[in-house]
Design a protein around this motif. Structure first.
Motif: not given
Lengths: 107, 444
Positions: B151-176
């Protein structure tokens, strides 16, 4: 505090057991209970299914016959005792009422 | 005119009131619910009718049953006796309709009804939501890009990471939310049944579920657009390929399940055939995706082209016979370009250029890295020493060292850009000017 299972009966439990004094199939109970109570008590089909299952599990009724999808049941001795207990409970309540308000208020 | 229709219903399993209301509304419009297909409910056209619908739960039912078992048939027969006709089933969920006005409800004892729903929920719904929650947590915990060192360079520069993190967070929030809302409803329903003998209305969170569906679609489309915009082509290609093949796998598994039911196979046989097909197809999909992706990459279809690189080997050296490796990553926040070009046993050029895409983020990102450099002198696990930035025309400059010995790796800060640069030789003033002009944005 949660009520212990079947410690006090609902009307639906009481009349379902009452119907099973003589052998009776589940579907007939659905008709008999409203007949018996002048339509004041109805047992839903899902509720009756669950009740019969649970009464069998605690040994208050037993299965007597299976004809296709019709299963017949009858009250067991334990079920009879449970019904009698409930009757005495209701009777005690009625006695208490009578003691407080007297006979003339019954009319 | 269409005679069949399908709908996605964003209701939670125990939201029986919402289902019943919706099916009644559909019947009024001339659509009778008839069953389920993957993720959807199916309807057929009927005469518009005013019907009462009820959703009941039968814990021992299974989505793999060819037809209702003996006990379930008895339950359905009980319901028929009171005018309730079975319209559709979805595993434990049984949808009935009644033509009578004000019929006796299927469930007339709230305490028993709550426990019946809970027994059904424990069979499939709750385990599934717990699994989604567990997978979401596992994905986040094991994502290597979420390593604080990245963080922050590798993390912020990977669109795929940001989107998979967002998707996983969404799943987490949804299931919770799903689990929290369910257990809250269960507690309230039990208390109401015990204390007042009433059944509380089912408490779904339809708007939240719709929002999750919409957000998932938005994330998916955004991740694909980003992969094209920021040239993470391999990622976008793999996502598209996976989606297409997953759709095919689900359709095939569904057809296998239908075939087994038509052949009146047992519940176990249908379940094994359906899951077996799904697992086998998933393995085929994974192998095919990897094979096609690697093949496309090695054939150059997805490979980065060197033509539009800001700085190449030939800008600095005479030779033209060099090997190269180019890699781009990017997100709407930060892009990165990694270039390695070298001659065997000769000169080399190796740099990674990060460009901040949102000007207001430039300072926070730079400050995060400078904070690390000023506290322990490291970035990405490498140690750097402060250097004079003026020859590089940079704002700040740092030189990598190994136990106090300076190396040929440089870390240079330009406005909106961060450059990791390795030359493998002592930089000349001309070379520094070229780097500043071509990579530092000082050439305009």
């Amino acid at each position: 505090m949660p009520r212990a299972k079947f410690q006090t009966m609902t009307e639906q439990m009481f009349y379902t057991l009452l119907c099973l004094k003589s052998e009776c199939c589940g579907m007939d109970i659905l008709d008999r209970v409203p007949e018996m109570t002048g339509g004041t008590v109805n047992v839903g089909s899902g509720t009756l299914y669950t009740l019969l299952e649970q009464f069998c599990a605690v040994g208050w009724i037993r299965e007597t016959r299976v004809e296709g999808r019709r299963r017949s049941y009858i009250l067991t001795e334990a079920g009879r005792e449970a019904l009698a207990r409930e009757y005495r409970r209701i009777q005690a309540q009625a006695e208490d009422y009578r003691r407080i308000f007297g006979e003339e208020d019954q009319k | 005119m269409r005679d069949k229709k399908r709908q996605i219903l964003p209701y939670s399993l125990y939201d029986y009131d919402a289902y019943a209301r919706h099916f009644a509304k559909m019947a009024r419009r001339g659509w009778m619910v008839e069953g389920t297909a993957p993720f959807t409910w199916a309807y057929h056209r009927c005469e518009p009718r005013e019907l009462t619908f009820a959703v009941s739960y039968f814990a021992r039912a299974s989505m793999f049953d060819t037809e209702p078992g003996e006990e379930q048939s008895e339950f359905i027969a009980f319901c028929r006796r009171t005018g309730w006709q079975l319209a559709a089933t979805n595993a434990q969920m049984q949808v009935f309709y009644n033509e009578r006005h004000d019929p006796v409800p299927i469930e007339t004892d709230p305490a028993l009804e709550v426990e019946t729903i809970h027994r059904a929920a424990k069979r499939m719904y709750l385990p599934l939501i717990w699994i989604i929650l567990g997978l979401g947590i596992l994905e986040i915990l094991t994502d290597r890009h979420l390593d604080p060192a990245a963080f922050p360079l590798t993390f912020l520069s990977h669109g795929s990471t940001l989107f998979s993190l967002a998707t996983n967070l969404l799943l987490l929030v949804y299931s919770a939310v799903e689990l929290g809302a369910y257990f809250l409803w269960l507690r309230r329903a039990r208390r109401a049944a015990r204390e007042t003998g009433t059944m509380i209305p089912s408490a779904g969170h339809r708007r939240f579920n719709v929002a999750v569906l919409v957000l998932t679609a938005v994330l998916l489309v955004s991740s694909l657009v980003t992969s094209v915009l920021y040239r993470e082509l391999l990622y976008g290609f793999v996502v598209l390929l996976m989606l297409a093949m997953m759709a095919v796998a689900i359709a095939i598994s569904w057809q296998v399940q239908k075939l087994m039911k038509r052949r009146r196979a047992s519940r176990i046989a249908t379940m094994l055939a359906t899951y077996g097909t799904a697992v086998a197809l998933s393995l085929v999909i994974l192998t095919t995706v990897v094979f096609i992706a690697v093949g496309s990459f090695s054939e150059g279809f997805l490979r980065e082209r060197a033509e539009d690189l800001p700085l190449t080997f030939t800008d600095l050296y005479e030779g033209t016979d060099y090997q190269e490796s180019v890699h781009r990553d990017g997100s709407p926040l930060l892009t990165s370009l990694s270039v390695v070009q070298f001659e065997w046993a000769g000169d080399s050029l190796d740099y990674t250029l990060y460009e901040v895409q949102i000007p207001s983020l430039a300072d926070p990102i730079r400050n995060l890295i400078l904070r690390d450099l000023e506290t322990d002198g490291t970035v990405n696990g490498e140690h750097y020493l402060n250097a004079d930035p003026s020859p590089w025309h940079a704002d700040r400059a740092f030189q990598q060292d190994w136990q106090g010995e300076p190396l040929s790796d440089w870390l240079l800060f330009y406005p909106g850009r961060i450059l990791f640069f390795d030359l493998n030789r002592e930089p000349t003033p001309e070379l520094m000017d070229t780097v500043a002009a071509k990579l530092g944005g000082k050439g305009d």
